[in-house]
Design a protein around this motif. Structure first.
Motif, PDB file in Angstrom:
ATOM      1  N   GLU A   1      51.560  41.614  46.875  1.00 37.91           N
ATOM      2  CA  GLU A   1      50.478  41.045  46.087  1.00 37.91           C
ATOM      3  C   GLU A   1      50.539  41.520  44.637  1.00 37.91           C
ATOM      4  OE1 GLU A   1      46.640  40.052  48.532  1.00 37.91           O
ATOM      5  OE2 GLU A   1      47.113  42.175  48.881  1.00 37.91           O
TER       6      GLU A   1
ATOM      7  N   THR B   1      49.950  48.548  42.618  1.00 38.32           N
ATOM      8  CA  THR B   1      48.747  47.941  43.192  1.00 38.32           C
ATOM      9  C   THR B   1      47.540  48.864  43.060  1.00 38.32           C
ATOM     10  OG1 THR B   1      49.456  48.726  45.390  1.00 38.32           O
ATOM     11  CG2 THR B   1      49.960  46.433  44.811  1.00 38.32           C
TER      12      THR B   1
ATOM     13  N   ASN C   1      52.125  43.674  52.192  1.00 30.81           N
ATOM     14  CA  ASN C   1      52.808  44.540  51.244  1.00 30.81           C
ATOM     15  C   ASN C   1      54.266  44.657  51.674  1.00 30.81           C
ATOM     16  OD1 ASN C   1      52.895  46.722  53.309  1.00 30.81           O
ATOM     17  ND2 ASN C   1      50.671  46.761  52.950  1.00 30.81           N
TER      18      ASN C   1
ATOM     19  N   HIS D   1      47.563  43.143  56.693  1.00 28.64           N
ATOM     20  CA  HIS D   1      47.810  43.553  55.312  1.00 28.64           C
ATOM     21  C   HIS D   1      49.095  42.900  54.825  1.00 28.64           C
ATOM     22  CE1 HIS D   1      44.661  46.696  55.471  1.00 28.64           C
ATOM     23  NE2 HIS D   1      45.022  46.776  56.744  1.00 28.64           N
TER      24      HIS D   1
ATOM     25  N   THR E   1      46.303  47.245  49.205  1.00 26.07           N
ATOM     26  CA  THR E   1      47.204  46.522  50.096  1.00 26.07           C
ATOM     27  C   THR E   1      47.706  47.376  51.248  1.00 26.07           C
ATOM     28  OG1 THR E   1      49.143  47.095  48.772  1.00 26.07           O
ATOM     29  CG2 THR E   1      47.994  45.065  48.199  1.00 26.07           C
TER      30      THR E   1
END
Length: 299
Positions: A170, A26, A121, A119, A33
């Motif tokens: 994500e 990421t 993750n 968030h 994230t």
């Protein structure tokens, strides 16, 4: 007693490596994230869940064995076909547990923990309840009644939990269409964690998304509607104790303080989050309808 391993404990090193890999990927994708305090809170909630899980699993096993030994209708052998059968039955049970956990405040009080991060993750997957394990097992009581051995049930529940770890990211956009049609994916589960009105109380799947498609709770991730993670009203704390119990405190305050009828006090425990006895509250269906009406006006 079948000797099945505790796969969640064996998976802990994999969880750590996967989070490090996700952080690397990421960062390369310029997707922010992770936030250190939030991630540490999620990990603390996960560790608390593991420790309390020893007590809750002992209780669950005791009740499952009591039903299995005294009331089972059949005896399902430990065989390849019975694992296929329990895969679908467990996933069906999980769907209804998860759906009710969003539609009944007594169950939401424990499940809200998992949605409390703003968030999304792999550490969010570890943000688990400290209280739910002591009563949410009721959705699986029919499995020992059918004749599935309690050890098989707990193993399949662990497999389902393990599967759901990887979808909290994500870093993966969309899976192949055939996979998205049948299985729960990061895209589907991002929707589930959204506080956008269109995404509220959607995609309750464990492993198979087919149940949401069958029972009318499926919502695809929309390119024009970026997911906003968290709650409709975020709790704004990294304190694990508050995260674990703040909704229990709020629920009991609503139910047992002020002037209310006994009926309304009980309704605060069984109605959806957001419900108010005086009509001033809004549940997810109300928020979704308002959003849809607004979009229609804009068009």
């Amino acid at each position: 007693m079948p000797d099945f391993p505790n796969i969640i404990l064996f998976a802990i090193p994999f969880f750590i490596l996967a989070m490090l890999l996700e952080l690397y990927v990421t960062t390369k994708q310029h997707i922010k994230t992770y936030e250190s305090k939030d991630a540490l809170s999620s990990i603390a909630m996960g560790l608390g869940n593991v420790f309390l899980g020893f007590a809750s699993k002992a209780l669950v096993l005791l009740i499952f064995f009591w039903i299995y030994d005294n009331f089972r209708l059949f005896t399902v052998p430990v065989a390849w076909w019975s694992f296929v059968l329990i895969f679908f039955i467990d996933d069906f049970s999980y769907y209804w547990f998860h759906r009710v956990s969003h539609e009944c405040r007594l169950f939401w009080a424990s499940h809200v923990v998992h949605h409390s991060s703003e968030h999304y993750n792999l550490s969010t997957a570890l943000r688990q309840t400290w209280s739910g394990g002591f009563y949410t097992f009721i959705f699986w009581l029919w499995l020992p009644l059918l004749g599935f051995h309690p050890a098989m049930i707990l193993l399949q529940m662990s497999i389902s939990l393990l599967y759901q770890f990887w979808i909290h990211t994500e870093a993966i956009d969309k899976m192949p269409k055939w996979f998205e049609a049948v299985f729960n994916t990061p895209s589907h589960h991002r929707v589930h964690h959204g506080s956008n009105p269109i995404y509220l109380d959607r995609n309750h799947a464990g492993i198979l998304i087919i149940w949401d498609r069958m029972f009318g709770t499926f919502q695809p991730e929309l390119k024009e509607e970026k997911v906003v993670y968290g709650l409709v009203k975020n709790i704004k704390t990294y304190n694990p104790i508050k995260i674990a119990f703040i909704e229990w405190v709020n629920m009991f305050n609503d139910a047992f303080t002020g002037k209310k009828s006994i009926k309304n006090r009980i309704l605060y425990l069984i109605k959806p989050p957001g419900w108010k006895h005086d009509g001033s509250g809004k549940v997810s269906d109300d928020l979704r309808k308002e959003w849809m009406d607004l979009k229609q006006i804009e068009k």
